[in-house]
Motif scaffolding. Structure first.
Motif, PDB file in Angstrom:
ATOM      1  N   GLN A  30      50.923  38.041  53.350  1.00 31.59           N
ATOM      2  CA  GLN A  30      51.454  37.693  52.003  1.00 31.59           C
ATOM      3  C   GLN A  30      50.239  37.981  50.882  1.00 31.59           C
ATOM      4  OE1 GLN A  30      52.856  33.733  51.557  1.00 31.59           O
ATOM      5  NE2 GLN A  30      54.576  34.412  50.801  1.00 31.59           N
ATOM      6  N   TYR A  31      50.843  38.251  49.824  1.00 30.99           N
ATOM      7  CA  TYR A  31      49.729  38.433  48.809  1.00 30.99           C
ATOM      8  C   TYR A  31      50.415  37.528  47.347  1.00 30.99           C
ATOM      9  CZ  TYR A  31      47.932  41.930  51.744  1.00 30.99           C
ATOM     10  OH  TYR A  31      47.572  42.670  52.908  1.00 30.99           O
TER      11      TYR A  31
ATOM     12  N   ARG B 190      44.926  49.196  52.498  1.00 38.53           N
ATOM     13  CA  ARG B 190      45.886  50.028  52.111  1.00 38.53           C
ATOM     14  C   ARG B 190      47.306  49.402  51.408  1.00 38.53           C
ATOM     15  NH1 ARG B 190      47.214  54.883  56.533  1.00 38.53           N
ATOM     16  NH2 ARG B 190      48.079  55.782  54.718  1.00 38.53           N
ATOM     17  N   LEU B 191      47.539  48.172  51.797  1.00 38.05           N
ATOM     18  CA  LEU B 191      48.698  47.227  51.098  1.00 38.05           C
ATOM     19  C   LEU B 191      48.310  46.870  49.872  1.00 38.05           C
ATOM     20  CD1 LEU B 191      49.702  45.179  54.401  1.00 38.05           C
ATOM     21  CD2 LEU B 191      50.987  46.854  53.334  1.00 38.05           C
ATOM     22  N   ARG B 192      46.984  46.567  49.774  1.00 40.54           N
ATOM     23  CA  ARG B 192      46.342  45.953  48.649  1.00 40.54           C
ATOM     24  C   ARG B 192      46.331  47.274  47.622  1.00 40.54           C
ATOM     25  NH1 ARG B 192      43.263  41.091  48.090  1.00 40.54           N
ATOM     26  NH2 ARG B 192      43.476  39.926  49.887  1.00 40.54           N
ATOM     27  N   ALA B 193      46.033  48.280  48.107  1.00 45.27           N
ATOM     28  CA  ALA B 193      45.832  49.548  47.248  1.00 45.27           C
ATOM     29  C   ALA B 193      47.458  50.009  46.878  1.00 45.27           C
ATOM     30  CB  ALA B 193      45.422  50.496  47.824  1.00 45.27           C
ATOM     31  N   ALA B 194      48.266  49.867  47.595  1.00 41.85           N
ATOM     32  CA  ALA B 194      49.695  50.020  47.222  1.00 41.85           C
ATOM     33  C   ALA B 194      50.060  49.294  46.190  1.00 41.85           C
ATOM     34  CB  ALA B 194      50.775  50.036  48.315  1.00 41.85           C
ATOM     35  N   ILE B 195      49.983  48.077  45.984  1.00 41.94           N
ATOM     36  CA  ILE B 195      50.439  47.195  45.013  1.00 41.94           C
ATOM     37  C   ILE B 195      49.687  47.584  43.853  1.00 41.94           C
ATOM     38  CG2 ILE B 195      50.261  44.796  44.322  1.00 41.94           C
ATOM     39  CD1 ILE B 195      50.437  44.004  47.394  1.00 41.94           C
TER      40      ILE B 195
ATOM     41  N   GLY C  40      50.907  49.222  40.013  1.00 39.25           N
ATOM     42  CA  GLY C  40      50.727  48.962  38.860  1.00 39.25           C
ATOM     43  C   GLY C  40      50.381  47.155  38.556  1.00 39.25           C
ATOM     44  N   TYR C  41      50.003  46.451  39.269  1.00 39.89           N
ATOM     45  CA  TYR C  41      49.968  45.015  39.543  1.00 39.89           C
ATOM     46  C   TYR C  41      48.690  44.850  40.302  1.00 39.89           C
ATOM     47  CZ  TYR C  41      54.800  45.837  38.288  1.00 39.89           C
ATOM     48  OH  TYR C  41      55.941  46.460  37.950  1.00 39.89           O
ATOM     49  N   VAL C  42      48.388  43.442  39.953  1.00 38.02           N
ATOM     50  CA  VAL C  42      46.930  43.056  40.509  1.00 38.02           C
ATOM     51  C   VAL C  42      47.101  41.882  41.767  1.00 38.02           C
ATOM     52  CG1 VAL C  42      44.813  41.808  40.010  1.00 38.02           C
ATOM     53  CG2 VAL C  42      45.988  43.244  38.456  1.00 38.02           C
ATOM     54  N   VAL C  43      46.573  42.265  42.699  1.00 35.45           N
ATOM     55  CA  VAL C  43      46.416  41.247  43.993  1.00 35.45           C
ATOM     56  C   VAL C  43      45.411  40.336  43.564  1.00 35.45           C
ATOM     57  CG1 VAL C  43      46.164  41.247  46.345  1.00 35.45           C
ATOM     58  CG2 VAL C  43      46.945  43.345  45.414  1.00 35.45           C
TER      59      VAL C  43
ATOM     60  N   GLU D  66      58.675  49.956  46.596  1.00 40.63           N
ATOM     61  CA  GLU D  66      58.680  51.461  46.976  1.00 40.63           C
ATOM     62  C   GLU D  66      57.307  51.937  47.455  1.00 40.63           C
ATOM     63  OE1 GLU D  66      59.348  55.785  44.735  1.00 40.63           O
ATOM     64  OE2 GLU D  66      59.872  53.987  43.958  1.00 40.63           O
ATOM     65  N   GLU D  67      56.169  51.129  46.590  1.00 41.80           N
ATOM     66  CA  GLU D  67      54.917  51.733  46.882  1.00 41.80           C
ATOM     67  C   GLU D  67      54.450  51.067  48.396  1.00 41.80           C
ATOM     68  OE1 GLU D  67      52.667  53.879  45.692  1.00 41.80           O
ATOM     69  OE2 GLU D  67      54.134  54.420  44.016  1.00 41.80           O
ATOM     70  N   VAL D  68      54.667  49.815  48.668  1.00 39.86           N
ATOM     71  CA  VAL D  68      54.266  49.211  49.791  1.00 39.86           C
ATOM     72  C   VAL D  68      55.035  49.577  50.941  1.00 39.86           C
ATOM     73  CG1 VAL D  68      54.070  46.962  51.058  1.00 39.86           C
ATOM     74  CG2 VAL D  68      53.548  47.110  48.403  1.00 39.86           C
TER      75      VAL D  68
END
Length: 71
Positions: free
Chosen positions: A5-6, A53-58, A62-65, A22-24
């Motif tokens: 969870q992020y 890879r999950l963080r990169a997909a977010i 276009g969003y910030v983890v 879609e990205e994740v």
């Protein structure tokens, strides 16, 4: 099945939900993506989940983890 969870900043509408989902979803091992706009969280279910890879997909969506809440 694993879960990550992020906290994600910048999401505000259903378009945001669709973009992140879609990205994740394209990351190998992901079986489900749950975006909670009210809590500003993205929960990912799957096997052999790759945090980087999950963080990169977010970020690609276009969003910030902000932080990883649970592993």
């Amino acid at each position: 099945m694993a879960q990550k969870q992020y906290d994600v900043t910048g999401m505000s509408c259903e378009h945001c939900v669709a973009s992140v989902t879609e990205e994740v979803s394209e990351v190998p091992g992901v079986s489900e993506v749950v975006v909670d706009l009210a809590a500003n969280t993205v929960t990912v279910h799957g096997t052999d989940l790759d945090d980087e890879r999950l963080r990169a997909a977010i970020v690609e969506a276009g969003y910030v983890v902000a932080d990883s809440v649970a592993a």
